[in-house]
Scaffold this active site. Structure first.
Site, PDB file in Angstrom:
ATOM      1  N   SER A  80      48.566  24.491  18.633  1.00  0.00           N
ATOM      2  CA  SER A  80      47.219  24.137  17.823  1.00  0.00           C
ATOM      3  C   SER A  80      46.330  25.155  18.976  1.00  0.00           C
ATOM      4  O   SER A  80      45.951  25.438  18.112  1.00  0.00           O
ATOM      5  CB  SER A  80      47.221  22.931  17.577  1.00  0.00           C
ATOM      6  OG  SER A  80      48.012  21.864  16.676  1.00  0.00           O
ATOM      7  N   GLN A 111      48.872  15.032  20.296  1.00  0.00           N
ATOM      8  CA  GLN A 111      48.051  15.924  19.384  1.00  0.00           C
ATOM      9  C   GLN A 111      47.486  17.085  21.123  1.00  0.00           C
ATOM     10  O   GLN A 111      46.610  18.204  20.882  1.00  0.00           O
ATOM     11  CB  GLN A 111      47.179  15.423  18.619  1.00  0.00           C
ATOM     12  CG  GLN A 111      46.735  16.155  17.779  1.00  0.00           C
ATOM     13  CD  GLN A 111      46.196  15.094  17.223  1.00  0.00           C
ATOM     14  OE1 GLN A 111      45.465  14.772  17.236  1.00  0.00           O
ATOM     15  NE2 GLN A 111      46.825  15.156  15.087  1.00  0.00           N
ATOM     16  N   TYR A 169      56.257  20.839   8.926  1.00  0.00           N
ATOM     17  CA  TYR A 169      56.278  22.507   8.770  1.00  0.00           C
ATOM     18  C   TYR A 169      56.688  23.329   7.431  1.00  0.00           C
ATOM     19  O   TYR A 169      56.938  22.617   6.691  1.00  0.00           O
ATOM     20  CB  TYR A 169      56.678  23.057   9.487  1.00  0.00           C
ATOM     21  CG  TYR A 169      56.977  23.369  11.012  1.00  0.00           C
ATOM     22  CD1 TYR A 169      56.290  24.328  11.436  1.00  0.00           C
ATOM     23  CD2 TYR A 169      57.474  22.139  11.876  1.00  0.00           C
ATOM     24  CE1 TYR A 169      55.361  24.068  13.075  1.00  0.00           C
ATOM     25  CE2 TYR A 169      57.093  22.214  13.205  1.00  0.00           C
ATOM     26  CZ  TYR A 169      55.873  22.985  13.952  1.00  0.00           C
ATOM     27  OH  TYR A 169      55.400  22.734  15.173  1.00  0.00           O
ATOM     28  N   ARG A 195      54.630  17.460  16.437  1.00  0.00           N
ATOM     29  CA  ARG A 195      53.547  17.551  16.107  1.00  0.00           C
ATOM     30  C   ARG A 195      53.242  15.996  15.497  1.00  0.00           C
ATOM     31  O   ARG A 195      52.837  16.183  14.126  1.00  0.00           O
ATOM     32  CB  ARG A 195      53.437  18.207  14.565  1.00  0.00           C
ATOM     33  CG  ARG A 195      53.757  19.760  14.828  1.00  0.00           C
ATOM     34  CD  ARG A 195      53.209  20.611  16.328  1.00  0.00           C
ATOM     35  NE  ARG A 195      52.082  22.155  15.796  1.00  0.00           N
ATOM     36  CZ  ARG A 195      52.003  22.635  14.799  1.00  0.00           C
ATOM     37  NH1 ARG A 195      52.818  23.356  14.874  1.00  0.00           N
ATOM     38  NH2 ARG A 195      50.689  23.206  15.032  1.00  0.00           N
ATOM     39  N   ASP A 227      49.762  19.858  22.105  1.00  0.00           N
ATOM     40  CA  ASP A 227      49.892  20.227  21.256  1.00  0.00           C
ATOM     41  C   ASP A 227      49.649  22.024  21.964  1.00  0.00           C
ATOM     42  O   ASP A 227      48.276  22.952  21.116  1.00  0.00           O
ATOM     43  CB  ASP A 227      48.838  20.213  19.942  1.00  0.00           C
ATOM     44  CG  ASP A 227      49.849  20.977  18.736  1.00  0.00           C
ATOM     45  OD1 ASP A 227      50.651  22.103  19.127  1.00  0.00           O
ATOM     46  OD2 ASP A 227      50.068  20.666  17.343  1.00  0.00           O
TER      47      ASP A 227
HETATM   48  P1  NAD Z   1      53.376  27.470  11.157  1.00  0.00           P
HETATM   49  O1  NAD Z   1      52.553  28.791  12.255  1.00  0.00           O
HETATM   50  O2  NAD Z   1      54.136  27.084  11.349  1.00  0.00           O
HETATM   51  O3  NAD Z   1      52.459  28.268   9.633  1.00  0.00           O
HETATM   52  C1  NAD Z   1      51.329  28.459   9.394  1.00  0.00           C
HETATM   53  C2  NAD Z   1      51.254  27.900   7.607  1.00  0.00           C
HETATM   54  O4  NAD Z   1      52.279  29.385   7.260  1.00  0.00           O
HETATM   55  C3  NAD Z   1      51.764  26.609   7.607  1.00  0.00           C
HETATM   56  O5  NAD Z   1      51.285  26.058   7.198  1.00  0.00           O
HETATM   57  C4  NAD Z   1      53.054  27.220   6.531  1.00  0.00           C
HETATM   58  O6  NAD Z   1      53.433  25.845   5.314  1.00  0.00           O
HETATM   59  C5  NAD Z   1      52.486  28.498   5.810  1.00  0.00           C
HETATM   60  N1  NAD Z   1      53.972  29.042   4.975  1.00  0.00           N
HETATM   61  C6  NAD Z   1      55.465  29.230   5.350  1.00  0.00           C
HETATM   62  N2  NAD Z   1      55.821  30.149   4.654  1.00  0.00           N
HETATM   63  C7  NAD Z   1      54.778  30.627   3.664  1.00  0.00           C
HETATM   64  C8  NAD Z   1      55.849  31.329   2.107  1.00  0.00           C
HETATM   65  N3  NAD Z   1      55.764  31.488   2.195  1.00  0.00           N
HETATM   66  N4  NAD Z   1      53.839  31.646   1.219  1.00  0.00           N
HETATM   67  C9  NAD Z   1      52.479  30.452   2.063  1.00  0.00           C
HETATM   68  N5  NAD Z   1      52.433  30.345   3.182  1.00  0.00           N
HETATM   69  C10 NAD Z   1      53.404  29.429   3.922  1.00  0.00           C
HETATM   70  O7  NAD Z   1      51.876  26.240  11.075  1.00  0.00           O
HETATM   71  P2  NAD Z   1      50.914  25.306  11.948  1.00  0.00           P
HETATM   72  O8  NAD Z   1      50.087  25.853  12.271  1.00  0.00           O
HETATM   73  O9  NAD Z   1      52.236  25.133  13.553  1.00  0.00           O
HETATM   74  O10 NAD Z   1      51.507  23.648  11.681  1.00  0.00           O
HETATM   75  C11 NAD Z   1      52.423  23.527  10.984  1.00  0.00           C
HETATM   76  C12 NAD Z   1      52.348  21.733  10.735  1.00  0.00           C
HETATM   77  O11 NAD Z   1      52.047  21.068  11.652  1.00  0.00           O
HETATM   78  C13 NAD Z   1      51.435  21.928   9.433  1.00  0.00           C
HETATM   79  O12 NAD Z   1      51.797  20.725   8.743  1.00  0.00           O
HETATM   80  C14 NAD Z   1      49.886  21.178  10.471  1.00  0.00           C
HETATM   81  O13 NAD Z   1      49.326  20.387   9.233  1.00  0.00           O
HETATM   82  C15 NAD Z   1      50.810  20.081  11.595  1.00  0.00           C
HETATM   83  N6  NAD Z   1      50.150  19.775  12.655  1.00  0.00           N
HETATM   84  C16 NAD Z   1      50.159  18.395  12.943  1.00  0.00           C
HETATM   85  C17 NAD Z   1      49.514  18.217  13.970  1.00  0.00           C
HETATM   86  C18 NAD Z   1      49.140  16.460  14.498  1.00  0.00           C
HETATM   87  O14 NAD Z   1      49.234  15.878  13.966  1.00  0.00           O
HETATM   88  N7  NAD Z   1      49.684  16.795  16.532  1.00  0.00           N
HETATM   89  C19 NAD Z   1      48.644  19.451  15.176  1.00  0.00           C
HETATM   90  C20 NAD Z   1      48.768  20.336  14.078  1.00  0.00           C
HETATM   91  C21 NAD Z   1      49.827  20.626  13.345  1.00  0.00           C
END
Ligand code: NAD
Length: 374
Positions: free
Chosen positions: A131, A125, A226, A120, A128
């Site tokens: 996303s 991006q 994560y 990520r 991804d």
């Molecule tokens: P995910 O699908 O893994 O999880 C969804 C959300 O659930 C996350 O925000 C996580 O913190 C939350 N979560 C997990 N356990 C929890 C709990 N017990 N109670 C409440 N919430 C809980 O997440 P995602 O959408 O795949 O995103 C993961 C990370 O990747 C994030 O930090 C996001 O900002 C990052 N990201 C980065 C990029 C990039 O830079 N290219 C692109 C997309 C996402």
């Protein structure tokens, strides 16, 4: 080099590449073949592929002949038995959960790239897939909830009286959760949000939602963005806050996931018991166990008057847009592994190629997957 687009199993409406995306590969001198009917559920007929220069083949022929295979879903044993050693397979295989199947692919000499393992990072991006697909799921979860919810979302002031806005609770503010907030706000709901990562508070507030604070979350800053497992004390505090918010909510969308682990149960039976009859839960974490105590994957169950929809593949319900975005992610990734002469060139010095490759040359090459198999 021959690249083949497989038809997905029943229930998966997306296709790895739409006709215009297959054409982009053909322009790069790749020969593209498509399994009969591969794009049908995404509204791309075989003829739409052939006019772009693709060949149409049976599944068996394609598996036997292609050097590179695109399949969103895991292949069956019968499928992998037909592949030539060294065939490259690309899809969304969730290897942290399906590591035993993937270990078998390593033994057969298949080179596996799992697009859900793309790092990520900013450079990745445009590739991804988590996303692009989670964005769709977050949007569709709200639309589905609005369809099932037997009341209005927006506040209305009419001559016949006023209607209060729907109260929405979103658990997990990753990509899907943030899109769910934006979509709910557009429909006029009042939105509360909870996540263990305090870093998302600002994003949540900028979308016009309220962030529920729970002190003492475990530090997830070294987990690549994560979530990580939480302490028992934190879980108890969190449970109480979530239960209070659930009692007031009309709709809850749950998206909380921890990669490679079962989804945390955020809505226990006790929390479900205090919810209002007629309220709706859409659980996007259903495939990894679900965020509620009563979620059943791929089913809608009614518990105590609350409808709980377990669906981790809502992107498949918008197959044209989902395939378009997935296909673009895939084409961007392919630029890293196919050179200008249409030859495969795997540069494991590249962090994106290395991070996404799961099996190669008879071995599991991804450290996290290797650790699970050992
Ligand atoms: P995910 O699908 O893994 O999880 C969804 C959300 O659930 C996350 O925000 C996580 O913190 C939350 N979560 C997990 N356990 C929890 C709990 N017990 N109670 C409440 N919430 C809980 O997440 P995602 O959408 O795949 O995103 C993961 C990370 O990747 C994030 O930090 C996001 O900002 C990052 N990201 C980065 C990029 C990039 O830079 N290219 C692109 C997309 C996402």
């Amino acid at each position: 080099m021959i690249a083949g687009i497989l038809k997905e199993p029943a229930g998966e409406n997306r296709v790895s590449l739409l006709p215009e995306q297959a054409e982009a590969l053909i322009k790069q001198k790749v020969q593209v073949v498509v399994e009969e009917g591969a794009g049908k559920a995404a509204f791309a007929a075989d003829g739409a592929y052939t006019v772009k220069g693709c060949g149409i083949m049976s599944r068996k022929e394609l598996l036997q002949q292609a050097d590179m295979i695109f399949s969103l879903s895991l292949l069956s044993k019968e499928d992998t038995d037909l592949l030539k050693p060294g065939t490259i397979v690309l899809g969304i295989f969730l290897p942290l959960y399906h590591f035993n199947i993937i270990a078998g692919w390593a033994q057969k000499g298949i080179t596996t790239f799992s697009m859900d393992m793309i790092p990520r990072t900013t450079r990745a991006q445009s590739m991804d897939v988590l996303s692009s697909q989670a964005n769709i799921a977050g949007y569709k979860a709200v639309v589905l909830a609005a369809h099932l919810y037997p009341k209005y979302f927006p506040m209305l002031m009419t001559a016949a009286g006023s209607i209060a806005p729907a109260k929405m609770l979103i658990l997990g503010a990753g990509v899907a959760g943030l899109q769910a907030i934006a979509t709910s706000r557009r429909l006029g709901a009042v939105v509360e949000v909870f996540d263990t990562r305090p870093a998302v508070k600002e994003e949540v507030m900028s979308l016009g939602a309220k962030f529920i604070e729970v002190e003492g979350a475990a530090d997830s800053s070294k987990a690549g963005g994560y979530a990580v497992d939480q302490t028992e004390e934190y879980k108890q505090k969190q449970q109480q806050k979530i239960s209070e918010a659930a009692a007031k909510a009309d709709i809850i969308i749950t998206t909380a996931q921890i990669p490679g682990k079962a989804a945390p149960v955020l809505l226990t039976e006790a929390s479900l018991n205090v919810m209002k009859p007629g309220s709706i839960i859409i659980d996007l974490a259903a495939a990894t166990g679900g965020n509620t105590a009563r979620t059943v994957n791929n089913e809608a169950v009614v518990y105590n008057g609350v409808t709980i929809v377990g669906n981790s593949n809502l992107a498949s319900s918008m197959p044209a847009d989902a395939s378009k975005l997935y296909g673009r992610n895939l084409l961007n990734f392919l630029k890293l592994i196919i050179d200008k002469e249409a030859n495969i060139n795997l540069n494991f010095e590249d962090d994106i190629v290395k991070g996404t490759c799961i099996t190669h040359d008879g071995n599991i090459v991804n450290e996290r997957v290797k650790a699970l198999v050992a």
